[in-house]
Design a protein around this motif. Structure first.
Motif, PDB file in Angstrom:
ATOM      1  N   GLU A  68      26.832 -16.936   4.295  1.00 28.11           N
ATOM      2  CA  GLU A  68      27.046 -17.215   5.720  1.00 28.11           C
ATOM      3  C   GLU A  68      27.536 -18.649   5.924  1.00 28.11           C
ATOM      4  OE1 GLU A  68      24.404 -17.466   9.738  1.00 28.11           O
ATOM      5  OE2 GLU A  68      23.958 -15.842   8.345  1.00 28.11           O
ATOM      6  N   THR A  69      26.919 -19.568   5.212  1.00 25.60           N
ATOM      7  CA  THR A  69      27.327 -20.964   5.306  1.00 25.60           C
ATOM      8  C   THR A  69      28.733 -21.141   4.749  1.00 25.60           C
ATOM      9  OG1 THR A  69      25.019 -21.591   5.029  1.00 25.60           O
ATOM     10  CG2 THR A  69      26.631 -23.331   4.757  1.00 25.60           C
ATOM     11  N   LEU A  70      29.075 -20.335   3.765  1.00 24.57           N
ATOM     12  CA  LEU A  70      30.413 -20.389   3.183  1.00 24.57           C
ATOM     13  C   LEU A  70      31.473 -20.076   4.237  1.00 24.57           C
ATOM     14  CD1 LEU A  70      32.023 -20.776   0.574  1.00 24.57           C
ATOM     15  CD2 LEU A  70      31.791 -18.332   0.179  1.00 24.57           C
ATOM     16  N   LYS A  71      31.199 -19.145   5.136  1.00 25.40           N
ATOM     17  CA  LYS A  71      32.147 -18.821   6.208  1.00 25.40           C
ATOM     18  C   LYS A  71      32.312 -20.015   7.148  1.00 25.40           C
ATOM     19  CE  LYS A  71      31.131 -13.930   5.990  1.00 25.40           C
ATOM     20  NZ  LYS A  71      30.474 -12.806   6.618  1.00 25.40           N
ATOM     21  N   VAL A  72      31.220 -20.695   7.467  1.00 20.79           N
ATOM     22  CA  VAL A  72      31.281 -21.892   8.302  1.00 20.79           C
ATOM     23  C   VAL A  72      32.095 -22.969   7.585  1.00 20.79           C
ATOM     24  CG1 VAL A  72      29.912 -23.745   9.345  1.00 20.79           C
ATOM     25  CG2 VAL A  72      29.088 -21.400   9.433  1.00 20.79           C
ATOM     26  N   ARG A  73      31.886 -23.077   6.294  1.00 18.30           N
ATOM     27  CA  ARG A  73      32.609 -24.053   5.484  1.00 18.30           C
ATOM     28  C   ARG A  73      34.111 -23.854   5.584  1.00 18.30           C
ATOM     29  NH1 ARG A  73      33.701 -24.279  -0.910  1.00 18.30           N
ATOM     30  NH2 ARG A  73      35.535 -23.212  -0.193  1.00 18.30           N
ATOM     31  N   GLU A  74      34.559 -22.599   5.525  1.00 18.24           N
ATOM     32  CA  GLU A  74      35.990 -22.310   5.608  1.00 18.24           C
ATOM     33  C   GLU A  74      36.567 -22.788   6.937  1.00 18.24           C
ATOM     34  OE1 GLU A  74      37.813 -21.268   3.086  1.00 18.24           O
ATOM     35  OE2 GLU A  74      36.007 -21.179   1.866  1.00 18.24           O
ATOM     36  N   THR A  75      35.819 -22.594   8.018  1.00 17.38           N
ATOM     37  CA  THR A  75      36.268 -23.049   9.330  1.00 17.38           C
ATOM     38  C   THR A  75      36.378 -24.568   9.359  1.00 17.38           C
ATOM     39  OG1 THR A  75      35.212 -21.159  10.365  1.00 17.38           O
ATOM     40  CG2 THR A  75      35.724 -23.019  11.798  1.00 17.38           C
ATOM     41  N   TRP A  76      35.371 -25.248   8.833  1.00 16.27           N
ATOM     42  CA  TRP A  76      35.389 -26.704   8.841  1.00 16.27           C
ATOM     43  C   TRP A  76      36.458 -27.271   7.913  1.00 16.27           C
ATOM     44  CZ3 TRP A  76      33.905 -30.143  12.131  1.00 16.27           C
ATOM     45  CH2 TRP A  76      32.940 -29.812  13.058  1.00 16.27           C
ATOM     46  N   LEU A  77      36.723 -26.618   6.802  1.00 18.61           N
ATOM     47  CA  LEU A  77      37.795 -27.088   5.922  1.00 18.61           C
ATOM     48  C   LEU A  77      39.135 -27.037   6.644  1.00 18.61           C
ATOM     49  CD1 LEU A  77      36.896 -25.631   2.423  1.00 18.61           C
ATOM     50  CD2 LEU A  77      36.906 -28.023   3.128  1.00 18.61           C
ATOM     51  N   SER A  78      39.362 -25.981   7.399  1.00 20.69           N
ATOM     52  CA  SER A  78      40.590 -25.877   8.188  1.00 20.69           C
ATOM     53  C   SER A  78      40.655 -27.011   9.204  1.00 20.69           C
ATOM     54  CB  SER A  78      40.659 -24.534   8.912  1.00 20.69           C
ATOM     55  OG  SER A  78      40.696 -23.490   7.988  1.00 20.69           O
ATOM     56  N   TYR A  79      39.528 -27.284   9.852  1.00 19.83           N
ATOM     57  CA  TYR A  79      39.465 -28.369  10.836  1.00 19.83           C
ATOM     58  C   TYR A  79      39.766 -29.716  10.173  1.00 19.83           C
ATOM     59  CZ  TYR A  79      37.408 -31.872  13.888  1.00 19.83           C
ATOM     60  OH  TYR A  79      37.201 -32.979  14.643  1.00 19.83           O
ATOM     61  N   ILE A  80      39.153 -29.976   9.030  1.00 21.92           N
ATOM     62  CA  ILE A  80      39.367 -31.242   8.322  1.00 21.92           C
ATOM     63  C   ILE A  80      40.837 -31.386   7.942  1.00 21.92           C
ATOM     64  CG2 ILE A  80      38.894 -32.483   6.158  1.00 21.92           C
ATOM     65  CD1 ILE A  80      36.019 -31.321   6.362  1.00 21.92           C
ATOM     66  N   GLN A  81      41.446 -30.313   7.466  1.00 22.15           N
ATOM     67  CA  GLN A  81      42.860 -30.368   7.100  1.00 22.15           C
ATOM     68  C   GLN A  81      43.725 -30.704   8.309  1.00 22.15           C
ATOM     69  OE1 GLN A  81      43.261 -26.514   5.308  1.00 22.15           O
ATOM     70  NE2 GLN A  81      42.977 -27.319   3.251  1.00 22.15           N
ATOM     71  N   LEU A  82      43.404 -30.129   9.468  1.00 19.58           N
ATOM     72  CA  LEU A  82      44.167 -30.426  10.683  1.00 19.58           C
ATOM     73  C   LEU A  82      43.999 -31.881  11.106  1.00 19.58           C
ATOM     74  CD1 LEU A  82      43.530 -27.249  12.863  1.00 19.58           C
ATOM     75  CD2 LEU A  82      45.698 -27.983  11.860  1.00 19.58           C
ATOM     76  N   VAL A  83      42.770 -32.379  11.071  1.00 17.25           N
ATOM     77  CA  VAL A  83      42.518 -33.767  11.462  1.00 17.25           C
ATOM     78  C   VAL A  83      43.278 -34.723  10.555  1.00 17.25           C
ATOM     79  CG1 VAL A  83      40.744 -35.572  11.559  1.00 17.25           C
ATOM     80  CG2 VAL A  83      40.299 -33.335  12.550  1.00 17.25           C
ATOM     81  N   VAL A  84      43.175 -34.510   9.257  1.00 19.23           N
ATOM     82  CA  VAL A  84      43.867 -35.385   8.314  1.00 19.23           C
ATOM     83  C   VAL A  84      45.371 -35.283   8.514  1.00 19.23           C
ATOM     84  CG1 VAL A  84      44.365 -35.757   5.870  1.00 19.23           C
ATOM     85  CG2 VAL A  84      42.005 -35.434   6.620  1.00 19.23           C
ATOM     86  N   HIS A  85      45.892 -34.079   8.679  1.00 18.17           N
ATOM     87  CA  HIS A  85      47.334 -33.897   8.874  1.00 18.17           C
ATOM     88  C   HIS A  85      47.798 -34.607  10.141  1.00 18.17           C
ATOM     89  CE1 HIS A  85      50.969 -31.833  10.316  1.00 18.17           C
ATOM     90  NE2 HIS A  85      51.294 -31.880   9.026  1.00 18.17           N
ATOM     91  N   ASP A  86      47.050 -34.444  11.247  1.00 14.34           N
ATOM     92  CA  ASP A  86      47.420 -35.077  12.505  1.00 14.34           C
ATOM     93  C   ASP A  86      47.403 -36.597  12.387  1.00 14.34           C
ATOM     94  OD1 ASP A  86      47.781 -32.641  13.675  1.00 14.34           O
ATOM     95  OD2 ASP A  86      45.896 -32.660  14.796  1.00 14.34           O
ATOM     96  N   ARG A  87      46.391 -37.144  11.745  1.00 12.84           N
ATOM     97  CA  ARG A  87      46.296 -38.601  11.618  1.00 12.84           C
ATOM     98  C   ARG A  87      47.372 -39.161  10.717  1.00 12.84           C
ATOM     99  NH1 ARG A  87      39.953 -40.294  11.855  1.00 12.84           N
ATOM    100  NH2 ARG A  87      39.535 -39.257  13.824  1.00 12.84           N
ATOM    101  N   VAL A  88      47.722 -38.440   9.653  1.00 13.46           N
ATOM    102  CA  VAL A  88      48.793 -38.893   8.766  1.00 13.46           C
ATOM    103  C   VAL A  88      50.125 -38.844   9.520  1.00 13.46           C
ATOM    104  CG1 VAL A  88      50.134 -38.295   6.720  1.00 13.46           C
ATOM    105  CG2 VAL A  88      47.648 -38.339   6.605  1.00 13.46           C
ATOM    106  N   SER A  89      50.329 -37.802  10.320  1.00 12.23           N
ATOM    107  CA  SER A  89      51.571 -37.662  11.076  1.00 12.23           C
ATOM    108  C   SER A  89      51.740 -38.793  12.093  1.00 12.23           C
ATOM    109  CB  SER A  89      51.604 -36.328  11.820  1.00 12.23           C
ATOM    110  OG  SER A  89      51.572 -35.266  10.903  1.00 12.23           O
ATOM    111  N   LEU A  90      50.624 -39.276  12.637  1.00 11.31           N
ATOM    112  CA  LEU A  90      50.681 -40.344  13.622  1.00 11.31           C
ATOM    113  C   LEU A  90      50.873 -41.719  12.999  1.00 11.31           C
ATOM    114  CD1 LEU A  90      47.788 -39.194  15.980  1.00 11.31           C
ATOM    115  CD2 LEU A  90      50.242 -39.011  16.396  1.00 11.31           C
ATOM    116  N   SER A  91      50.575 -41.836  11.704  1.00  8.96           N
ATOM    117  CA  SER A  91      50.673 -43.155  11.034  1.00  8.96           C
ATOM    118  C   SER A  91      52.104 -43.595  10.879  1.00  8.96           C
ATOM    119  CB  SER A  91      50.038 -43.106   9.642  1.00  8.96           C
ATOM    120  OG  SER A  91      48.715 -42.691   9.727  1.00  8.96           O
TER     121      SER A  91
END
Length: 91
Positions: A68-91
């Motif tokens: 169950e926690t693994l499913k939550v992990r997948e959601t958060w990994l997607s979120y982390i990837q988006l945050v990092v991608h957005d911040r790199v794009s803004l740099s």
């Protein structure tokens, strides 16, 4: 693996860990997962013994205690990837 070679001036570790580890702690509390940043340039544990991954490029591991926690992990990994991608794009 973090794209530190592609974006050498971007502080990926700082974004993931946050000030005094607050971002990492919040993510761990919200997801129930253990988040570790490992590889070249990362601090070692309290005993300061060399680790096998010390010579590898910087990377993040996320471990979950159950399915169950693994499913939550997948959601958060997607979120982390988006945050990092957005911040790199803004740099």
């Amino acid at each position: 693996m973090l794209p530190t070679d592609k974006y050498p001036n971007y502080n990926f570790v700082g974004v993931l860990i946050g000030a005094r580890g607050n971002s990492q702690k919040r993510l761990e509390q919200e997801t129930g997962c253990k988040i570790s940043v490992k590889g070249r340039g990362m601090k070692r544990g309290r005993n300061n013994d060399p680790q096998p991954e010390d010579d590898e490029p910087t990377f993040v591991t996320v471990t979950a205690p159950d399915e169950e926690t693994l499913k939550v992990r997948e959601t958060w990994l997607s979120y982390i990837q988006l945050v990092v991608h957005d911040r790199v794009s803004l740099s």
